[in-house]
Enzyme design. Structure first.
Site, PDB file in Angstrom:
ATOM      1  N   THR A  25       0.843  -1.191   0.000  1.00 49.16           N
ATOM      2  CA  THR A  25       0.000   0.000   0.000  1.00 49.16           C
ATOM      3  C   THR A  25       0.881   1.245   0.000  1.00 49.16           C
ATOM      4  O   THR A  25       1.756   1.391   0.856  1.00 49.16           O
ATOM      5  CB  THR A  25      -0.934   0.000   1.222  1.00 49.16           C
ATOM      6  OG1 THR A  25      -1.874  -1.073   1.073  1.00 49.16           O
ATOM      7  CG2 THR A  25      -1.685   1.306   1.357  1.00 49.16           C
ATOM      8  N   HIS A 174      -7.061 -11.152  -1.509  1.00 48.52           N
ATOM      9  CA  HIS A 174      -6.470 -10.819  -0.212  1.00 48.52           C
ATOM     10  C   HIS A 174      -7.362 -11.400   0.898  1.00 48.52           C
ATOM     11  O   HIS A 174      -8.415 -10.861   1.215  1.00 48.52           O
ATOM     12  CB  HIS A 174      -6.376  -9.300  -0.083  1.00 48.52           C
ATOM     13  CG  HIS A 174      -5.476  -8.818   1.009  1.00 48.52           C
ATOM     14  ND1 HIS A 174      -4.948  -9.649   1.979  1.00 48.52           N
ATOM     15  CD2 HIS A 174      -5.009  -7.570   1.302  1.00 48.52           C
ATOM     16  CE1 HIS A 174      -4.189  -8.929   2.810  1.00 48.52           C
ATOM     17  NE2 HIS A 174      -4.220  -7.671   2.412  1.00 48.52           N
ATOM     18  N   ASN A 177      -4.119 -10.649   6.762  1.00 47.52           N
ATOM     19  CA  ASN A 177      -3.945  -9.411   7.534  1.00 47.52           C
ATOM     20  C   ASN A 177      -5.215  -8.915   8.194  1.00 47.52           C
ATOM     21  O   ASN A 177      -5.398  -7.723   8.421  1.00 47.52           O
ATOM     22  CB  ASN A 177      -3.322  -8.315   6.661  1.00 47.52           C
ATOM     23  CG  ASN A 177      -1.875  -8.615   6.329  1.00 47.52           C
ATOM     24  OD1 ASN A 177      -1.277  -9.516   6.913  1.00 47.52           O
ATOM     25  ND2 ASN A 177      -1.306  -7.889   5.387  1.00 47.52           N
ATOM     26  N   TYR A 179      -8.296  -8.601   7.267  1.00 51.60           N
ATOM     27  CA  TYR A 179      -9.316  -7.850   6.549  1.00 51.60           C
ATOM     28  C   TYR A 179     -10.555  -8.738   6.375  1.00 51.60           C
ATOM     29  O   TYR A 179     -10.679  -9.776   7.016  1.00 51.60           O
ATOM     30  CB  TYR A 179      -8.739  -7.326   5.235  1.00 51.60           C
ATOM     31  CG  TYR A 179      -7.650  -6.293   5.467  1.00 51.60           C
ATOM     32  CD1 TYR A 179      -7.936  -5.097   6.122  1.00 51.60           C
ATOM     33  CD2 TYR A 179      -6.323  -6.521   5.087  1.00 51.60           C
ATOM     34  CE1 TYR A 179      -6.936  -4.150   6.370  1.00 51.60           C
ATOM     35  CE2 TYR A 179      -5.324  -5.577   5.327  1.00 51.60           C
ATOM     36  CZ  TYR A 179      -5.648  -4.394   5.974  1.00 51.60           C
ATOM     37  OH  TYR A 179      -4.672  -3.465   6.239  1.00 51.60           O
ATOM     38  N   ASN A 234      -3.589  -5.408  12.973  1.00 55.04           N
ATOM     39  CA  ASN A 234      -4.826  -4.684  13.305  1.00 55.04           C
ATOM     40  C   ASN A 234      -5.392  -5.086  14.663  1.00 55.04           C
ATOM     41  O   ASN A 234      -6.604  -5.033  14.896  1.00 55.04           O
ATOM     42  CB  ASN A 234      -5.886  -4.890  12.212  1.00 55.04           C
ATOM     43  CG  ASN A 234      -5.528  -4.215  10.907  1.00 55.04           C
ATOM     44  OD1 ASN A 234      -5.064  -3.080  10.902  1.00 55.04           O
ATOM     45  ND2 ASN A 234      -5.721  -4.917   9.796  1.00 55.04           N
TER      46      ASN A 234
END
Length: 363
Positions: A25, A174, A177, A179, A234
């Site tokens: 990102t 994805h 992580n 998400y 996160n």
């Protein structure tokens, strides 16, 4: 003996070497959340990678979680991404698009009409994100209803179709992580009942449906997936039994004929095996269950990557931060040349500095 610099076939995608650029990102999307001219140059500079995996790209307006990240749901975005893929292909490279929905890792100010983020749960993540107001606590999410999930799957399918239309060689879903897809997968987040909650099979259902839809749309040979069994990114706790959960997922993915499985080993951006960790994850168990190519990632240097390839523990290795500061990383590793130092400024957002001004070798 197999080398990091040998060619590799990932499903339908032929790579010149096994040095993969990991998704990174960079938060430089322009108006309409499109890649701009600097992004075209950024990826063109890095076309010496065997494969570029693009920055995470949201599949819909509701998928955005950070300011300045691009999408792949509008015709304007497709046209802008086509300039990127054309530049990479003209330079001899291959590139796939990473399909992203952040789920609860978002803020209402980033979403249409100030909507609440959506997730498997209505519990807020212990995380922050970047908005126009700066570094901000994420918003409290709304738990998606079961009857909303077919439309979500359709968003992934539409995004995959758009990626091919934009000239990408394939896509990477994805599912890492913490998400959205991992928010359904992990029992530390997913507190649902019904067909998408409870058992491992139910929690994995959404991911499997997404992968089935994407492979039906563009073919398994142009589709990869990214997993992160041991990350607490996160602020998210691990699944109660990550080995059983992720073993099951890979077993279900195996028949789809995917081009590759991309696994983050250990903590995202951190230790691959935290000191004193009570739980040791067996990544070889995933590799043994998956018939396609196996990519591994998390802070490896060139020598470590070569050792993994030689030992048969991976078919290719993805490099992240090294590719930010070394656009010609594959050449530098092959020729054992010094590496550029990474500068923290310009990592996220901004202009050319820290983005397209890192020098390549001149001789």
């Amino acid at each position: 003996m197999t080398s990091l610099f040998d060619p590799l076939k990932l499903g339908d995608i032929s790579l010149a070497n096994r040095v993969v650029m990991a998704p990174l990102t960079r938060s430089r999307a322009v108006d309409g959340l499109k890649p701009g001219p600097m992004t075209v140059e950024y990826y063109r500079q890095r076309a010496g990678a065997g494969l570029i995996i693009s920055e995470a790209t949201q599949i819909s307006p509701m998928g955005q979680g950070y300011i300045g990240t691009p999408g792949i749901y509008s015709e304007e975005q497709v046209a802008a991404w086509r300039e990127v893929t054309d530049a990479v292909h003209a330079a001899g490279g291959k590139i796939v698009l990473q399909l992203w929905h952040v789920g609860r890792i978002s803020h209402s100010s980033l979403l249409p009409d100030g909507a609440a983020p959506v997730s498997s749960t209505n519990r807020r993540a212990n995380a922050k994100t970047f908005t126009a107001a700066g570094y901000t606590d994420v918003s409290t999410p709304r738990a998606l209803r079961d009857d909303e999930l077919p439309a979500l799957v359709a968003d992934y399918r539409h995004a995959a179709r758009n990626a091919i239309k934009a000239g990408f060689d394939g896509v990477e879903v994805h599912a890492a992580n913490t998400y959205l897809l991992e928010q359904f997968l992990r029992d530390s987040i997913n507190d649902r009942t019904g067909p998408y909650g409870g058992s491992i099979a139910n929690r994995a259902r959404l991911l499997i449906e997404v992968m089935q839809a994407v492979t039906k749309e563009i073919g398994g040979g142009r589709t990869g997936v990214r997993l992160s069994p041991m990350t607490t990114f996160n602020g998210t706790p691990l699944d109660s039994d990550p080995q059983a959960t992720y073993n099951y997922v890979v077993e279900q993915l195996a028949p789809l004929g995917l081009a590759y499985l991309h696994v983050i080993e250990g903590e995202t951006g951190g230790a691959r095996q935290p000191e004193g960790a009570k739980l040791v994850f067996d990544y070889a168990a995933l590799r043994s269950r998956f018939p396609g190519a196996f990519l591994i990632n998390n802070g490896f240097d060139g020598a470590e990557a070569q050792s993994l390839i030689e030992a048969g523990k991976a078919d290719a290795v993805a490099f992240g931060r090294l590719f930010i500061s070394n656009p010609d990383l594959a050449r530098r590793l092959r020729e054992s040349k010094p590496l550029n130092a990474l500068r923290e400024e310009g990592m996220y957002g901004g202009g050319a500095e820290g983005y397209i001004d890192y020098p390549a070798l001149t001789a």
